[in-house]
Write a protein that holds these residues in place. Structure first.
Motif, PDB file in Angstrom:
ATOM      1  N   GLN A 175       0.830  -1.208   0.000  1.00  0.00           N
ATOM      2  CA  GLN A 175       0.000   0.000   0.000  1.00  0.00           C
ATOM      3  C   GLN A 175       0.864   1.258   0.000  1.00  0.00           C
ATOM      4  O   GLN A 175       0.564   2.224  -0.714  1.00  0.00           O
ATOM      5  CB  GLN A 175      -0.931  -0.018   1.219  1.00  0.00           C
ATOM      6  N   GLY A 179       0.941   3.917  -2.866  1.00  0.00           N
ATOM      7  CA  GLY A 179       0.139   5.016  -2.347  1.00  0.00           C
ATOM      8  C   GLY A 179       0.136   6.264  -3.206  1.00  0.00           C
ATOM      9  O   GLY A 179      -0.944   6.825  -3.492  1.00  0.00           O
ATOM     10  N   PRO A 180       1.293   6.762  -3.658  1.00  0.00           N
ATOM     11  CA  PRO A 180       1.297   7.985  -4.462  1.00  0.00           C
ATOM     12  C   PRO A 180       0.449   7.874  -5.726  1.00  0.00           C
ATOM     13  O   PRO A 180      -0.266   8.825  -6.075  1.00  0.00           O
ATOM     14  CB  PRO A 180       2.778   8.171  -4.794  1.00  0.00           C
ATOM     15  N   THR A 183      -3.247   7.794  -4.715  1.00  0.00           N
ATOM     16  CA  THR A 183      -3.673   9.129  -4.283  1.00  0.00           C
ATOM     17  C   THR A 183      -3.909  10.047  -5.480  1.00  0.00           C
ATOM     18  O   THR A 183      -4.887  10.810  -5.521  1.00  0.00           O
ATOM     19  CB  THR A 183      -2.607   9.744  -3.360  1.00  0.00           C
ATOM     20  N   LEU A 186      -7.175   9.075  -7.241  1.00  0.00           N
ATOM     21  CA  LEU A 186      -8.365   9.462  -6.478  1.00  0.00           C
ATOM     22  C   LEU A 186      -8.586  10.969  -6.525  1.00  0.00           C
ATOM     23  O   LEU A 186      -9.725  11.443  -6.463  1.00  0.00           O
ATOM     24  CB  LEU A 186      -8.235   8.997  -5.026  1.00  0.00           C
ATOM     25  N   ALA A 187      -7.499  11.706  -6.637  1.00  0.00           N
ATOM     26  CA  ALA A 187      -7.611  13.172  -6.679  1.00  0.00           C
ATOM     27  C   ALA A 187      -8.306  13.670  -7.933  1.00  0.00           C
ATOM     28  O   ALA A 187      -8.783  14.805  -7.975  1.00  0.00           O
ATOM     29  CB  ALA A 187      -6.217  13.795  -6.571  1.00  0.00           C
ATOM     30  N   ALA A 195     -12.600   6.235  -3.454  1.00  0.00           N
ATOM     31  CA  ALA A 195     -11.982   7.197  -2.541  1.00  0.00           C
ATOM     32  C   ALA A 195     -12.584   7.079  -1.141  1.00  0.00           C
ATOM     33  O   ALA A 195     -11.864   7.129  -0.133  1.00  0.00           O
ATOM     34  CB  ALA A 195     -12.155   8.612  -3.078  1.00  0.00           C
ATOM     35  N   TYR A 199     -10.315   6.175   2.106  1.00  0.00           N
ATOM     36  CA  TYR A 199     -10.104   7.175   3.158  1.00  0.00           C
ATOM     37  C   TYR A 199     -10.965   6.952   4.401  1.00  0.00           C
ATOM     38  O   TYR A 199     -10.565   7.325   5.511  1.00  0.00           O
ATOM     39  CB  TYR A 199     -10.351   8.573   2.602  1.00  0.00           C
TER      40      TYR A 199
END
Length: 230
Positions: A175, A179-180, A183, A186-187, A195, A199
């Motif tokens: 994870q 992760g980057p 992320t 999802l942004a 998302a 989160y």
């Protein structure tokens, strides 16, 4: 005629029987998976000629059947629970624990039923737990449904364990490594449900996930086993 119905050959100068053959095959599989099991390797572990094994076990598939039946002894209840739900839950958890001890079993779960003594005893105990609760077809569908859940869940857990060993990354390591990228994706706002899960969701261990899913499946089965009131 199945391998269980076929008599064993007479005793030879070097002791050999199906019990010893199966024990050696299980030891090999525990060490290196099913790919580590062959008649030649089993024979070498027993210090016997490979051709001698074929007098006891005709094919590798028969050997796998014998191996599965042997470890199914670990799944048999010491005492039959009085409650059907407890019986099916205990079967699921015993199957999970047995497969975690013998990971190769995950590759053989869910196939055609073998007719070994332990497998038959386990099936009989499972069906007997629900025998008086519904008609036979409903009972069979109930058992199939619960089995489909826990076999699938166990296979997924074993697949994750194998992936961790193959990559050297634990679940949390993986994870963090990805992760980057996650992320960033999802942004974009294109994955709102994902998302929310990432989160806001709670991360739980494999046993908790297994038990929660099993409880939900048993709840659904309970609704089908409840006889309608007149």
């Amino acid at each position: 005629m199945t391998v269980w119905d076929r008599p064993e050959p007479p005793t030879q100068p070097v002791p050999l029987d199906r019990e010893r053959i199966v024990a050696a095959a299980i030891a090999l599989a525990d060490e290196g998976g099913l790919e580590a099991v062959s008649m030649r390797k089993v024979a070498a572990r027993l210090d016997a000629g490979p051709m001698r094994l074929y007098r006891y076990v005709s094919t590798k598939e028969e050997l796998f059947d014998l191996m599965v039946d042997e470890v199914q002894a670990e799944m048999l209840p010491e005492e039959q629970p009085a409650d059907w739900r407890e019986a099916l839950s205990a079967l699921a958890h015993r199957t999970r624990r047995t497969t975690l001890r013998h990971e190769w079993l995950a590759d053989l779960l869910g196939g055609r039923p073998a007719l070994g003594p332990n497998g038959l005893a386990m099936t009989e105990a499972t069906l007997a737990a629900l025998d008086d609760l519904a008609d036979v077809n409903t009972v069979m569908r109930a058992v199939e449904t619960v089995s489909a859940y826990f076999i699938g869940a166990i296979r997924r857990e074993i697949a994750n364990l194998r992936a961790e060993r193959a990559t050297g990354l634990s679940k949390h390591d993986w994870q963090r490594a990805h992760g980057p990228r996650v992320t960033g994706l999802l942004a974009t706002g294109r994955f709102p449900a994902l998302a929310k899960a990432v989160y806001d969701g709670t991360d739980v261990d494999a046993e908790t996930t297994f038990t929660t899913g099993l409880d939900w499946v048993l709840d659904a089965v309970a609704a089908k086993l409840t006889r309608p009131t007149a």
